[in-house]
Scaffold this active site. Structure first.
Site, PDB file in Angstrom:
ATOM      1  N   ARG A 128      -1.513   1.778 -14.415  1.00  0.00           N
ATOM      2  CA  ARG A 128      -0.405   0.847 -14.229  1.00  0.00           C
ATOM      3  C   ARG A 128      -0.872  -0.560 -13.892  1.00  0.00           C
ATOM      4  O   ARG A 128      -0.366  -1.538 -14.410  1.00  0.00           O
ATOM      5  CB  ARG A 128       0.528   1.335 -13.114  1.00  0.00           C
ATOM      6  CG  ARG A 128       1.823   0.526 -13.051  1.00  0.00           C
ATOM      7  CD  ARG A 128       2.590   0.713 -11.764  1.00  0.00           C
ATOM      8  NE  ARG A 128       2.040  -0.085 -10.677  1.00  0.00           N
ATOM      9  CZ  ARG A 128       1.735   0.383  -9.477  1.00  0.00           C
ATOM     10  NH1 ARG A 128       1.884   1.659  -9.215  1.00  0.00           N
ATOM     11  NH2 ARG A 128       1.252  -0.401  -8.541  1.00  0.00           N
ATOM     12  N   HIS A 163      -4.382   7.574   3.956  1.00  0.00           N
ATOM     13  CA  HIS A 163      -3.488   7.333   2.827  1.00  0.00           C
ATOM     14  C   HIS A 163      -3.012   8.637   2.191  1.00  0.00           C
ATOM     15  O   HIS A 163      -2.233   8.626   1.240  1.00  0.00           O
ATOM     16  CB  HIS A 163      -4.224   6.459   1.796  1.00  0.00           C
ATOM     17  CG  HIS A 163      -3.346   5.873   0.748  1.00  0.00           C
ATOM     18  ND1 HIS A 163      -3.437   6.227  -0.587  1.00  0.00           N
ATOM     19  CD2 HIS A 163      -2.358   4.953   0.819  1.00  0.00           C
ATOM     20  CE1 HIS A 163      -2.547   5.540  -1.285  1.00  0.00           C
ATOM     21  NE2 HIS A 163      -1.873   4.767  -0.459  1.00  0.00           N
ATOM     22  N   ASN A 178       5.487  -9.571  -6.442  1.00  0.00           N
ATOM     23  CA  ASN A 178       4.095  -9.196  -6.714  1.00  0.00           C
ATOM     24  C   ASN A 178       3.162 -10.384  -6.545  1.00  0.00           C
ATOM     25  O   ASN A 178       2.072 -10.264  -5.966  1.00  0.00           O
ATOM     26  CB  ASN A 178       3.960  -8.657  -8.145  1.00  0.00           C
ATOM     27  CG  ASN A 178       4.596  -7.295  -8.334  1.00  0.00           C
ATOM     28  OD1 ASN A 178       4.940  -6.620  -7.367  1.00  0.00           O
ATOM     29  ND2 ASN A 178       4.765  -6.893  -9.572  1.00  0.00           N
ATOM     30  N   HIS A 193       3.583   5.719 -10.255  1.00  0.00           N
ATOM     31  CA  HIS A 193       2.785   5.776  -9.028  1.00  0.00           C
ATOM     32  C   HIS A 193       1.896   7.014  -8.876  1.00  0.00           C
ATOM     33  O   HIS A 193       1.001   7.019  -8.029  1.00  0.00           O
ATOM     34  CB  HIS A 193       3.734   5.665  -7.821  1.00  0.00           C
ATOM     35  CG  HIS A 193       3.059   5.330  -6.538  1.00  0.00           C
ATOM     36  ND1 HIS A 193       2.867   6.253  -5.519  1.00  0.00           N
ATOM     37  CD2 HIS A 193       2.517   4.175  -6.087  1.00  0.00           C
ATOM     38  CE1 HIS A 193       2.248   5.674  -4.507  1.00  0.00           C
ATOM     39  NE2 HIS A 193       2.020   4.418  -4.821  1.00  0.00           N
ATOM     40  N   ARG A 200       4.045   5.034   4.730  1.00  0.00           N
ATOM     41  CA  ARG A 200       5.239   4.178   4.683  1.00  0.00           C
ATOM     42  C   ARG A 200       6.469   5.080   4.758  1.00  0.00           C
ATOM     43  O   ARG A 200       6.549   6.083   4.050  1.00  0.00           O
ATOM     44  CB  ARG A 200       5.301   3.363   3.388  1.00  0.00           C
ATOM     45  CG  ARG A 200       4.108   2.456   3.136  1.00  0.00           C
ATOM     46  CD  ARG A 200       4.335   1.586   1.896  1.00  0.00           C
ATOM     47  NE  ARG A 200       3.091   1.048   1.375  1.00  0.00           N
ATOM     48  CZ  ARG A 200       2.464  -0.028   1.842  1.00  0.00           C
ATOM     49  NH1 ARG A 200       2.986  -0.677   2.870  1.00  0.00           N
ATOM     50  NH2 ARG A 200       1.334  -0.457   1.304  1.00  0.00           N
ATOM     51  N   TYR A 226      10.094   4.905  -7.369  1.00  0.00           N
ATOM     52  CA  TYR A 226       8.688   5.187  -7.685  1.00  0.00           C
ATOM     53  C   TYR A 226       8.603   6.579  -8.299  1.00  0.00           C
ATOM     54  O   TYR A 226       9.206   7.518  -7.793  1.00  0.00           O
ATOM     55  CB  TYR A 226       7.823   5.189  -6.416  1.00  0.00           C
ATOM     56  CG  TYR A 226       7.515   3.850  -5.814  1.00  0.00           C
ATOM     57  CD1 TYR A 226       8.365   2.755  -5.972  1.00  0.00           C
ATOM     58  CD2 TYR A 226       6.368   3.666  -5.047  1.00  0.00           C
ATOM     59  CE1 TYR A 226       8.069   1.530  -5.395  1.00  0.00           C
ATOM     60  CE2 TYR A 226       6.068   2.444  -4.460  1.00  0.00           C
ATOM     61  CZ  TYR A 226       6.928   1.376  -4.635  1.00  0.00           C
ATOM     62  OH  TYR A 226       6.639   0.170  -4.060  1.00  0.00           O
ATOM     63  N   ARG A 257      -0.374  -1.905   4.845  1.00  0.00           N
ATOM     64  CA  ARG A 257      -0.153  -3.342   4.654  1.00  0.00           C
ATOM     65  C   ARG A 257       1.326  -3.674   4.462  1.00  0.00           C
ATOM     66  O   ARG A 257       2.011  -3.092   3.641  1.00  0.00           O
ATOM     67  CB  ARG A 257      -0.950  -3.853   3.452  1.00  0.00           C
ATOM     68  CG  ARG A 257      -0.848  -5.358   3.254  1.00  0.00           C
ATOM     69  CD  ARG A 257      -1.755  -5.836   2.147  1.00  0.00           C
ATOM     70  NE  ARG A 257      -3.132  -5.958   2.597  1.00  0.00           N
ATOM     71  CZ  ARG A 257      -4.184  -5.616   1.867  1.00  0.00           C
ATOM     72  NH1 ARG A 257      -4.006  -5.079   0.686  1.00  0.00           N
ATOM     73  NH2 ARG A 257      -5.405  -5.790   2.323  1.00  0.00           N
TER      74      ARG A 257
END
EC number: 2.7.4.1
Length: 700
Positions: A562, A433, A45, A590, A373, A466, A403
């Protein structure tokens, strides 16, 4: 807090989130190996923080310097550096504590000076056979621009070759692309202890074998180092270049971008440090961090278990969703009723199986999906290729600018295009997204559409760690609007209205304001009003202002955030009615969910969008109402369980103190385990109603 007391700087709030991750590494109730892995998560992170958040503030400083701006960004950067250094110090303390805890359990993470004679012999053989073929020193001279060759986020050993008063320097890349970072050293038979050595220390032990015979030196010393580059890149947006070509060029920019952080072993000689900073063009705006012997702690995410189950979390076998059972195929099940999957409690296999069935079902005529992703060896993506081979029309919207997944997405784009899939790269300047899948079948009554609307990615691996929601529906109104989103992606200038879906950037802000305003008006009219929100990040000032207005009007607001949270709870007369918790546990939280009381007729929405300006105004995101009463109640129940957490929930406050929720006399409730048990009972009850047999846990 910033000069504006109503908002916490998002960068400082992000560091506060990562402090919560570090709390998990410090928690003695967490199994030992999992605590070590949390150190790896914290480090990973922090790497991303420097590549993205730190780099952004640094760029703002440089722009202000050129344009004669103010010092706000400088002050923020100073606070960020100070907080990050404190977290790094705590990290080092925890690492040393965990090494001692492992030793008490006869697990030893040793360095090169702690090897016995038999281990030394084994290490030398291992180095000669496995490691040396991957080692090539990069000698540092005035003529070589080392910045061109140094890889971002790779661990290196900086070597000092001393001869009398002279010194030469070299860099050795630790070859973790080819070899594991953690090596188990064989023990004599009958010994209980387990010995692990880092690849770094094997190289340190064998430094002489690398340089002997090529260079003259009296003394040889190695020091750990790592450099982090700015992750941003510029796209030219020129007509003659495709987005694929622009992205490839952008990734090349990232490979040679300037550094924003340099982490080095604190014992490194001053002359050597100065020389490396000079060669790497480290500026005083960059973060220069002294550290220990090991860098790239993100590799500790994969720290091996040495065969003792109690050192890891007990497995929670993914649940099979009973709503699919008893039907000839997945489409019959979805047509019967909407289905909600909640990962990782439910198996993601349901989605891969749905796409697999669609790939050969003779009734399926087309498949549309948008990809942000995906896994490297994705069964889902391979099923899309199979679908084309079976004559289906397949459209895949690939987000090339996801990213740190750009390269993988470029590769998948090429594979899909070569197979005959219609690949679309979306809207220029706007990331896609949303998490959508649309399958169209030709049935007796005509074309029937089946839609997936989700909060997370179509990624088989991350779906195991997740938490996310997938809503599967044959509601033709919602499915038609999902089709409309794909049309909007392909032609963003064509007018299109959404009556049910809330779609960024078309109507998200106005619709969210409308929902919040309605609760405000109900509270002002003396009616019960409440808002429940769960997102990863809450930093959009417009939405925060609405939440402040709602709190001031008497609306009861509960939130689970979160990550970043710029809203300040507990301000007198402004945010007294706002309660915020954050849950960090074995799974990464998530989902994005909004529940509004709506004068006693609650509305529930799931979304791909965080409450950030970029997601609301500058990305394509989809928020969907949940129309099935059964599923609405299930989501409300899950959120309610999370608000009762007395083990892993922290309170978010204006001081960013990360205090755990006070348990008092209440029993211990760990919400992620409680949700698993809740869903297990839901599936058991569903099977009982359908007269079906409960599956064996091993097969779930």
């Amino acid at each position: 807090m910033s000069a504006d007391k109503f908002y916490i700087e998002k960068e400082l709030s992000w560091l506060s989130f990562n402090e919560r991750v570090l709390q998990e590494a410090a928690d003695k109730t967490v199994p030992l190996i999992e605590r070590i892995r949390f150190l790896g998560i914290f480090s990973n992170n922090l790497d991303e923080f420097y590549k993205v958040r730190f780099s952004d503030v640094k760029r703002r400083i440089l722009i202000n310097r050129e344009q004669g701006g103010n010092d706000i960004s400088k002050h923020l950067l100073s606070k960020m550096q100070s907080k990050a250094l404190k977290l790094n110090e705590r990290f080092d303390e925890l690492y040393n504590e965990l090494i001692r805890d492992m030793a008490r359990r006869h697990i030893f993470l040793v360095n090169e000076s702690q090897l016995d004679e038999a281990q030394q012999k084994w290490i030398i053989k291992y180095f000669q056979k496995e490691v040396l073929p991957h080692i090539t020193p990069l000698m540092l001279t005035d003529e070589i621009d080392v910045l061109q060759f140094l890889k971002d986020e790779y661990a290196y050993i900086a070597v000092e070759l001393k001869q009398q008063e002279q010194a030469k320097y070299a860099l050795l890349e630790i070859p973790t692309d080819h070899l594991p970072r953690f090596i188990m050293v064989p023990e004599q038979k009958g010994k209980r202890k387990k010995t692990i050595i880092l690849l770094d220390n094997i190289i340190r032990f064998c430094l002489n074998d690398i340089f002997r015979g090529f260079f003259d030196y009296d003394e040889l010393n190695g020091y750990a180092m790592k450099m982090t580059r700015d992750a941003e890149y510029d796209l030219r947006h020129e007509v003659e270049y495709s987005l694929l070509e622009q992205m490839s060029e952008g990734l090349s920019q990232r490979l040679t971008a300037l550094p924003v952080r340099f982490v080095y072993e604190r014992d490194m000689p001053e002359d050597m440090l100065k020389y490396l900073c000079y060669k790497l063009k480290i500026s005083h705006y960059d973060s220069l961090i002294p550290g220990g012997r090991y860098h790239n702690f993100k590799d500790f995410i994969a720290f091996p278990n040495v065969g003792r189950d109690y050192l890891e979390n007990k497995p929670l076998p993914p649940l099979a969703c009973a709503d699919f059972e008893g039907y000839a195929n997945a489409f019959d099940a979805i047509r019967n009723q909407d289905i909600l999957l909640h990962y990782p409690y439910h198996s993601f296999e349901h989605i891969t199986e749905l796409v697999r069935q669609a790939s050969f079902d003779p009734k399926v005529v087309s498949i549309k999906i948008n990809v942000y992703r995906v896994a490297k060896n994705s069964r889902l993506m391979n099923s899309l290729i199979d679908a084309v081979h079976n004559g289906k029309r397949v459209t895949v919207v690939v987000e090339l600018q996801a990213r740190f997944d750009e390269e993988a997405n470029i590769e998948w784009s090429k594979l899909l295009t070569d197979a005959g899939v219609h690949v679309i790269f979306g809207v220029p300047g706007m990331k896609i997204h949303a998490k959508l899948l649309l399958i169209t079948r030709r049935e007796e009554q005509g074309f029937v559409r089946y839609a997936h609307i989700g909060t997370g990615n179509f990624h088989e691996r991350t779906a195991r760690i997740y938490t996310d929601f997938s809503l599967l529906t044959a509601d033709q109104e919602l499915a038609a609007e999902v089709r409309g989103v794909f049309s909007y992606i392909m032609n963003p200038f064509r007018p299109i209205k959404f009556r049910h879906l809330i779609v960024s950037p078309r109507n998200s802000r106005s619709q969210l304001y409308r929902l919040l305003d309605r609760e405000i008006h109900n509270a002002q009219a003396g009616k019960k009003a409440s808002i429940t929100l769960k997102v990863n990040n809450l930093v959009d000032k417009g939405l925060i202002s609405k939440l402040y207005a709602a709190s001031s009007a008497g609306v009861k607001i509960r939130m689970i955030i979160r990550g970043m949270c710029s809203l300040v709870p507990g301000l007198e007369g402004i945010s007294e009615n706002i309660e915020i918790i954050s849950i960090i546990d074995r799974f990464l939280e998530h989902p994005r969910v909004l529940v509004v009381h709506n004068d006693g007729d609650p509305q529930v929405f799931i979304s791909s969008a965080d409450w950030m300006e970029r997601n609301i105004d500058n990305r394509i995101e989809v928020m969907s109402p949940v129309r099935d009463a059964r599923i609405k109640q299930r989501i409300i129940d899950i959120l309610s369980i999370q608000f009762t957490d007395t083990v892993k929930a922290r309170r978010i406050d204006k001081e960013m103190s990360n205090n755990y929720v006070e348990r008092g006399n209440r029993k211990k409730i760990r919400s992620q385990i409680a949700i698993y048990d809740y869903l297990k009972n839901v599936e058991k009850h569903t099977r009982k109603q359908k007269g079906q047999v409960e599956p064996n846990d091993n097969n779930q």
